[in-house]
Design a protein around this motif. Structure first.
Motif, mmCIF file in Angstrom:
data_model
loop_
_atom_site.group_PDB
_atom_site.id
_atom_site.type_symbol
_atom_site.label_atom_id
_atom_site.label_comp_id
_atom_site.label_asym_id
_atom_site.label_seq_id
_atom_site.Cartn_x
_atom_site.Cartn_y
_atom_site.Cartn_z
ATOM 1 N N GLY A 86 0.705 -1.377 0.262
ATOM 2 C CA GLY A 86 0.081 -0.015 0.334
ATOM 3 C C GLY A 86 0.906 0.871 -0.190
ATOM 4 O O GLY A 86 0.201 2.161 -0.541
ATOM 5 N N VAL A 87 2.071 1.344 0.844
ATOM 6 C CA VAL A 87 2.947 2.587 1.222
ATOM 7 C C VAL A 87 3.221 2.733 -0.328
ATOM 8 O O VAL A 87 3.068 3.589 -0.669
ATOM 9 C CB VAL A 87 4.051 2.730 2.074
ATOM 10 C CG1 VAL A 87 5.098 3.572 2.173
ATOM 11 C CG2 VAL A 87 3.218 2.358 3.720
ATOM 12 N N VAL A 88 3.951 1.336 -0.952
ATOM 13 C CA VAL A 88 4.488 1.843 -2.209
ATOM 14 C C VAL A 88 4.069 2.701 -3.756
ATOM 15 O O VAL A 88 3.981 3.159 -4.234
ATOM 16 C CB VAL A 88 4.859 0.187 -2.749
ATOM 17 C CG1 VAL A 88 5.357 0.864 -4.115
ATOM 18 C CG2 VAL A 88 6.550 -0.026 -2.331
ATOM 19 N N ASN A 89 2.688 1.653 -3.437
ATOM 20 C CA ASN A 89 2.195 2.498 -4.568
ATOM 21 C C ASN A 89 0.774 4.008 -3.781
ATOM 22 O O ASN A 89 0.912 4.173 -5.297
ATOM 23 C CB ASN A 89 0.230 2.149 -4.142
ATOM 24 C CG ASN A 89 0.573 0.311 -5.254
ATOM 25 O OD1 ASN A 89 0.522 0.020 -5.385
ATOM 26 N ND2 ASN A 89 -0.033 -1.134 -4.925
ATOM 27 N N CYS A 90 1.247 4.151 -3.065
ATOM 28 C CA CYS A 90 0.772 4.971 -2.921
ATOM 29 C C CYS A 90 1.711 7.127 -2.765
ATOM 30 O O CYS A 90 1.785 7.741 -3.488
ATOM 31 C CB CYS A 90 0.127 5.392 -1.384
ATOM 32 S SG CYS A 90 -1.745 4.971 -1.056
ATOM 33 N N LEU A 91 2.929 5.756 -2.453
ATOM 34 C CA LEU A 91 4.300 7.231 -3.179
ATOM 35 C C LEU A 91 3.945 7.062 -4.575
ATOM 36 O O LEU A 91 4.827 7.908 -4.832
ATOM 37 C CB LEU A 91 4.968 5.896 -2.483
ATOM 38 C CG LEU A 91 5.640 6.296 -0.930
ATOM 39 C CD1 LEU A 91 7.197 5.479 -0.431
ATOM 40 C CD2 LEU A 91 5.857 7.990 -0.639
ATOM 41 N N CYS A 92 3.793 6.144 -5.026
ATOM 42 C CA CYS A 92 4.041 6.036 -6.792
ATOM 43 C C CYS A 92 2.831 7.145 -7.332
ATOM 44 O O CYS A 92 3.418 7.848 -8.275
ATOM 45 C CB CYS A 92 3.983 4.616 -7.692
ATOM 46 S SG CYS A 92 5.553 3.979 -7.653
ATOM 47 N N ALA A 93 1.870 7.265 -6.576
ATOM 48 C CA ALA A 93 0.505 8.010 -7.060
ATOM 49 C C ALA A 93 1.096 9.444 -6.768
ATOM 50 O O ALA A 93 0.611 10.640 -6.901
ATOM 51 C CB ALA A 93 -0.378 7.735 -6.533
ATOM 52 N N GLY A 94 1.761 9.528 -5.493
ATOM 53 C CA GLY A 94 1.576 10.957 -5.018
ATOM 54 C C GLY A 94 3.032 11.842 -5.624
ATOM 55 O O GLY A 94 3.348 13.186 -5.667
ATOM 56 N N GLY A 95 4.100 10.607 -5.891
ATOM 57 C CA GLY A 95 5.693 11.422 -6.162
ATOM 58 C C GLY A 95 5.402 11.777 -8.118
ATOM 59 O O GLY A 95 6.041 12.560 -8.451
ATOM 60 N N SER A 96 4.525 10.581 -8.356
ATOM 61 C CA SER A 96 3.821 11.506 -9.996
ATOM 62 C C SER A 96 3.939 12.966 -9.761
ATOM 63 O O SER A 96 3.556 13.928 -11.155
ATOM 64 C CB SER A 96 1.837 10.814 -10.838
ATOM 65 O OG SER A 96 1.237 11.474 -10.230
ATOM 66 N N SER A 116 -6.895 13.713 -7.072
ATOM 67 C CA SER A 116 -9.150 13.488 -7.132
ATOM 68 C C SER A 116 -8.943 11.808 -7.390
ATOM 69 O O SER A 116 -9.913 11.246 -6.508
ATOM 70 C CB SER A 116 -9.556 13.984 -7.301
ATOM 71 O OG SER A 116 -9.440 15.687 -7.332
ATOM 72 N N PHE A 117 -8.870 11.757 -8.114
ATOM 73 C CA PHE A 117 -9.917 10.309 -8.371
ATOM 74 C C PHE A 117 -9.196 9.078 -7.582
ATOM 75 O O PHE A 117 -9.411 8.159 -6.956
ATOM 76 C CB PHE A 117 -9.911 9.404 -9.852
ATOM 77 C CG PHE A 117 -10.725 10.435 -10.653
ATOM 78 C CD1 PHE A 117 -12.357 10.068 -10.572
ATOM 79 C CD2 PHE A 117 -10.459 11.771 -11.869
ATOM 80 C CE1 PHE A 117 -13.063 10.509 -11.437
ATOM 81 C CE2 PHE A 117 -11.164 11.708 -12.543
ATOM 82 C CZ PHE A 117 -13.256 11.113 -12.307
ATOM 83 N N TYR A 118 -7.555 8.764 -7.520
ATOM 84 C CA TYR A 118 -6.978 8.136 -6.946
ATOM 85 C C TYR A 118 -7.294 8.356 -5.203
ATOM 86 O O TYR A 118 -7.061 7.276 -4.866
ATOM 87 C CB TYR A 118 -5.721 8.461 -7.239
ATOM 88 C CG TYR A 118 -4.439 7.112 -6.833
ATOM 89 C CD1 TYR A 118 -4.521 6.104 -7.988
ATOM 90 C CD2 TYR A 118 -3.878 6.683 -5.885
ATOM 91 C CE1 TYR A 118 -4.000 4.833 -7.387
ATOM 92 C CE2 TYR A 118 -3.398 5.391 -5.430
ATOM 93 C CZ TYR A 118 -3.289 4.580 -6.183
ATOM 94 O OH TYR A 118 -2.407 3.491 -5.909
ATOM 95 N N PHE A 119 -7.892 9.475 -4.892
ATOM 96 C CA PHE A 119 -7.455 9.837 -3.415
ATOM 97 C C PHE A 119 -8.957 8.647 -3.244
ATOM 98 O O PHE A 119 -9.127 7.875 -2.291
ATOM 99 C CB PHE A 119 -7.465 11.084 -3.147
ATOM 100 C CG PHE A 119 -8.884 11.238 -2.092
ATOM 101 C CD1 PHE A 119 -7.611 11.220 -1.021
ATOM 102 C CD2 PHE A 119 -9.340 11.714 -1.711
ATOM 103 C CE1 PHE A 119 -7.953 11.708 0.109
ATOM 104 C CE2 PHE A 119 -10.129 12.295 0.057
ATOM 105 C CZ PHE A 119 -9.381 11.987 0.852
ATOM 106 N N THR A 120 -10.159 8.724 -4.421
ATOM 107 C CA THR A 120 -11.397 8.072 -4.140
ATOM 108 C C THR A 120 -11.525 6.910 -3.526
ATOM 109 O O THR A 120 -11.889 6.359 -2.897
ATOM 110 C CB THR A 120 -12.094 8.868 -4.703
ATOM 111 O OG1 THR A 120 -11.864 10.211 -4.597
ATOM 112 C CG2 THR A 120 -13.911 7.959 -4.899
ATOM 113 N N GLY A 121 -10.262 6.496 -4.532
ATOM 114 C CA GLY A 121 -9.844 4.954 -4.607
ATOM 115 C C GLY A 121 -9.066 4.120 -3.808
ATOM 116 O O GLY A 121 -9.763 3.370 -3.200
#
Length: 470
Positions: free
Chosen positions: A94-104, A125-130
């Motif tokens: 979970g942390v790696v996935n969120c780091l990749c999304a936020g790092g974008s 916004s979409f990714y935060f909802t997911g």
């Protein structure tokens, strides 16, 4: 004590298993969304940012998604993995996935793509909802994952020159705060539902065990009753034969054998009564309702006890002013009435015993002018082996199980039994039957001598006597 064991201890191992099962029930959808995001964002930003950084970023996300798919057995309680390992795997992925999304947000901050900031805001916004949908069940996980996504974008919004960028960043921060408060409450409510679900499961399991125990006890009771119904009486039969062989003309021996016969009779009656109670409680006796005239039942009970009452110089009167067809088990109802009439005769030294049908109240009354029952004894008369002192020495004093049997049979037939009594003035036992049948008129009653009369006097039992309902 590190964080993961503390989390397991606070959340509960069983609850945490349920969380993981729910979160990753749709893990293929999550993996598909991650891969789709990589493809779309790489296509949009290719050539507008460092290609090496873009490939490295996309590669890390794809590899992590592959690990997520490979680790699927871990989420499904595969043997050989402890709960700490499963939770650690969940947190790491979970942390790696969120780091990749936020790092974008940081990776694409200097992109020359038109409207890049707004595209990134839409993606975040979409990714935060997911992430909220997947991780809101566990508050610490939700807070860590969303912060990793939102905070880099908010930082970028204050550094970019895009129009309304700061307002968008502030708006997203406020939205994150409000949703986080809701997620905190949602996490608590969901945790309570999981806890109650497991408690319900444990209670159902305990109930199943208890039900099987009761069924075994019930079968054992049925077997016991079947076994002793014959074997218990064999020694009594042998004892009776022995007393018969000892009879002679000697007065003392004759009195002794008579006393032994009475003791044997009492034992047989006690065994029969105990077996009846056992059969009722073991559900070996069942009701077989039939339609019959209530007058037939009253006449049958009257004929059975008429001579016994006459020998004690008592009037036994069966009374009705209108007959009724009722539907119940006739044999069991007659057994109840026989016990009540027998008790009434036993505890009445003079006067009368009445068996009355009251069609307006749909009940049968057994009245006597006997010794009555003291108020403090009313609640105990339906217990086993309860006997009240009679007015005269009785050759057949019973064993104190008659009313206990009546109470259980009334429950079997759905009959309400009440008793009113006043010490020294008699008792009234009332059997209220479920209403059914029809009421053809008949205006006669029969007294204890068998003659038809038109009028009866009111019994002497006081109307305001003490009452107890079973």
């Amino acid at each position: 004590m590190n964080g993961i064991p503390r989390l397991i201890a606070s959340t509960g191992e069983q609850n945490l298993y349920s969380y993981l099962d729910i979160i990753y029930a749709n893990e293929r959808v999550s993996i598909f969304a991650n891969l789709t995001s990589v493809v779309i964002l790489t296509s949009l930003y290719f050539g507008t940012v460092s290609e090496l950084a873009l490939v490295a970023w996309g590669g890390v996300w794809i590899i992590n998604s592959a690990i997520q798919y490979w680790a699927r057995p871990v989420y499904q309680r595969a043997s050989g993995y402890s709960l700490s390992q499963k939770v650690s795997t969940y947190i790491a992925i979970g942390v790696v996935n969120c780091l990749c999304a936020g790092g974008s947000s940081l990776l694409f901050a200097d992109s020359s793509l038109p409207h890049a900031f707004y595209i990134q805001a839409l993606f975040i916004s979409f990714y935060f909802t997911g992430v909220f949908t997947a991780n809101a069940y566990i508050w610490p996980f939700y807070l860590a994952s969303t912060a990793t996504i939102i905070l880099p974008f908010i930082g970028v919004s204050f550094m970019t020159e895009a129009q309304h960028a700061q307002a968008i960043g502030v708006g997203l921060a406020v939205m994150w705060l409000l949703v986080s408060l809701y997620a905190n409450r949602y996490s608590f409510t969901f945790g309570e539902s999981i806890r109650l679900q497991h408690e319900r499961g444990e209670l159902l399991a305990q109930l199943s065990v208890e039900k099987r125990r009761i069924e075994r006890a019930h079968k054992a009771q049925q077997f016991f009753l079947s076994a002793i119904s014959h074997d218990l009486k064999q020694p009594l039969y042998a004892l009776r034969l022995l007393t018969d062989t000892q009879r002679n003309d000697n007065a003392e021996v004759h009195a002794l054998t008579n006393s032994m016969d009475k003791g044997i009779d009492d034992l047989e009656k006690m065994f029969d009564s105990i077996l009846q109670i056992g059969e009722i409680e073991a559900e070996q006796i069942s009701a077989h309702p039939e339609v019959f005239e209530i007058t037939e039942l009253l006449q049958s009970v009257h004929n059975t006890f008429r001579l016994i009452a006459s020998n004690q110089d008592l009037y036994l009167r069966a009374v009705w002013f209108r007959t009724t067809a009722i539907k119940t088990d006739r044999l069991l109802l007659e057994r109840i009435m026989a016990n009540l009439v027998s008790n009434a005769i036993r505890y009445t030294d003079k006067g009368s015993v009445w068996i009355a049908w009251r069609p307006q109240r749909h009940c049968i009354e057994v009245r006597d002018s006997g010794i009555g029952i003291a108020p403090e004894h009313l609640k105990g008369i339906f217990g086993a082996f309860v006997q009240l002192a009679g007015p005269l020495p009785q050759p057949d004093s019973g064993v104190g199980l008659g009313l206990a049997i009546c109470q259980r049979l009334c429950g079997l037939l759905n009959i309400k039994m009440t008793v009113r009594s006043e010490l020294g003035r008699g008792s009234v036992f009332t059997l209220t039957l479920p209403e059914s049948g029809f009421n053809p008129p008949q205006d006669t009653h029969v007294d204890g001598r068998g003659s038809v009369v038109q009028h009866v006097r009111t019994p002497t039992t006081a109307d305001r006597a003490d009452e107890y309902t079973v």
